[in-house]
Design a protein around this motif. Sequence first.
Motif, PDB file in Angstrom:
ATOM      1  N   PRO A   8       5.808  -4.135  11.011  1.00  0.00           N
ATOM      2  CA  PRO A   8       5.308  -5.659  10.287  1.00  0.00           C
ATOM      3  C   PRO A   8       4.310  -5.716  10.654  1.00  0.00           C
ATOM      4  O   PRO A   8       4.301  -5.852  12.203  1.00  0.00           O
ATOM      5  N   GLY A   9       3.243  -6.061  10.682  1.00  0.00           N
ATOM      6  CA  GLY A   9       1.857  -6.319  10.164  1.00  0.00           C
ATOM      7  C   GLY A   9       0.484  -5.238  10.389  1.00  0.00           C
ATOM      8  O   GLY A   9      -0.342  -5.351  10.930  1.00  0.00           O
ATOM      9  N   LYS A  18     -11.099   1.520  -1.491  1.00  0.00           N
ATOM     10  CA  LYS A  18     -10.766   0.385  -0.786  1.00  0.00           C
ATOM     11  C   LYS A  18      -9.253  -0.069  -1.386  1.00  0.00           C
ATOM     12  O   LYS A  18      -9.449  -1.156  -1.565  1.00  0.00           O
ATOM     13  N   SER A  19      -8.727   1.010  -0.455  1.00  0.00           N
ATOM     14  CA  SER A  19      -6.912   0.025  -0.662  1.00  0.00           C
ATOM     15  C   SER A  19      -6.615   0.434   0.584  1.00  0.00           C
ATOM     16  O   SER A  19      -7.366   0.781   1.146  1.00  0.00           O
ATOM     17  N   VAL A  20      -5.671  -0.465   1.115  1.00  0.00           N
ATOM     18  CA  VAL A  20      -5.042  -1.521   2.211  1.00  0.00           C
ATOM     19  C   VAL A  20      -3.571  -0.714   1.922  1.00  0.00           C
ATOM     20  O   VAL A  20      -2.714  -1.307   0.425  1.00  0.00           O
ATOM     21  N   VAL A  21      -3.083  -0.582   2.449  1.00  0.00           N
ATOM     22  CA  VAL A  21      -1.847   0.110   2.827  1.00  0.00           C
ATOM     23  C   VAL A  21      -0.672  -1.608   3.907  1.00  0.00           C
ATOM     24  O   VAL A  21      -1.369  -1.186   5.566  1.00  0.00           O
ATOM     25  N   LEU A  22      -0.250  -1.768   3.949  1.00  0.00           N
ATOM     26  CA  LEU A  22       0.197  -2.960   4.572  1.00  0.00           C
ATOM     27  C   LEU A  22       2.065  -3.073   5.233  1.00  0.00           C
ATOM     28  O   LEU A  22       2.941  -3.141   3.816  1.00  0.00           O
ATOM     29  N   ALA A  23       2.917  -2.803   6.301  1.00  0.00           N
ATOM     30  CA  ALA A  23       3.610  -2.788   6.507  1.00  0.00           C
ATOM     31  C   ALA A  23       4.118  -4.102   6.904  1.00  0.00           C
ATOM     32  O   ALA A  23       3.336  -5.333   7.297  1.00  0.00           O
ATOM     33  N   VAL A  24       4.931  -4.369   5.585  1.00  0.00           N
ATOM     34  CA  VAL A  24       5.786  -5.962   5.995  1.00  0.00           C
ATOM     35  C   VAL A  24       7.093  -5.875   5.968  1.00  0.00           C
ATOM     36  O   VAL A  24       8.030  -4.673   5.733  1.00  0.00           O
ATOM     37  N   GLY A  25       7.820  -6.900   6.574  1.00  0.00           N
ATOM     38  CA  GLY A  25       9.349  -6.598   6.704  1.00  0.00           C
ATOM     39  C   GLY A  25      10.150  -7.307   6.023  1.00  0.00           C
ATOM     40  O   GLY A  25       8.903  -8.852   4.767  1.00  0.00           O
ATOM     41  N   VAL A  26      10.865  -7.097   4.858  1.00  0.00           N
ATOM     42  CA  VAL A  26      11.528  -7.987   4.411  1.00  0.00           C
ATOM     43  C   VAL A  26      13.138  -7.917   4.068  1.00  0.00           C
ATOM     44  O   VAL A  26      14.449  -7.014   4.736  1.00  0.00           O
ATOM     45  N   ILE A  39       8.941 -12.723   3.738  1.00  0.00           N
ATOM     46  CA  ILE A  39       8.249 -11.690   3.462  1.00  0.00           C
ATOM     47  C   ILE A  39       7.593 -11.749   4.567  1.00  0.00           C
ATOM     48  O   ILE A  39       7.052 -13.277   4.767  1.00  0.00           O
ATOM     49  N   THR A  40       7.342 -10.877   5.756  1.00  0.00           N
ATOM     50  CA  THR A  40       6.873 -11.144   6.787  1.00  0.00           C
ATOM     51  C   THR A  40       5.900 -10.401   7.586  1.00  0.00           C
ATOM     52  O   THR A  40       5.982  -9.035   6.897  1.00  0.00           O
ATOM     53  N   HIS A  45       4.230 -15.779   6.886  1.00  0.00           N
ATOM     54  CA  HIS A  45       5.566 -15.563   6.653  1.00  0.00           C
ATOM     55  C   HIS A  45       5.690 -16.925   5.288  1.00  0.00           C
ATOM     56  O   HIS A  45       5.750 -18.022   5.337  1.00  0.00           O
ATOM     57  N   THR A  46       5.847 -16.000   4.114  1.00  0.00           N
ATOM     58  CA  THR A  46       6.422 -15.937   2.985  1.00  0.00           C
ATOM     59  C   THR A  46       7.497 -16.412   2.513  1.00  0.00           C
ATOM     60  O   THR A  46       8.405 -14.867   3.185  1.00  0.00           O
TER      61      THR A  46
END
Length: 88
Positions: A8-9, A18-26, A39-40, A45-46
């Motif tokens: 995550p992060g 111009k795309s981003v892959v973002l690793a998040v914890g769910v 989701i973090t 954190h949301t």
Amino acid sequence: METETMKPGDVRIFKPHKSVVLAVGVWAKRQGKYLRIDITGSGKHTTVENNPNSERYHRTLFRNLRRQLIENGCWPFGEEGAETEERE
């Protein structure tokens, strides 16, 4: 081919698109009689809930995250939350 483990992060930039892959914890947890998905890893954190009276309610986001948790064996609530699969 060896791949790096993402946590995550972590962020990966793909050019020229111009795309981003973002690793998040769910993960999911109970919040009273409703369920909450946390989701973090995005810098904040949301949460999103299946409570239609909450300001955190978002049917399609909850549904899509729930599906991912189910597909990956991380949904401990059986059929709970399935009401987000159908439109009102």
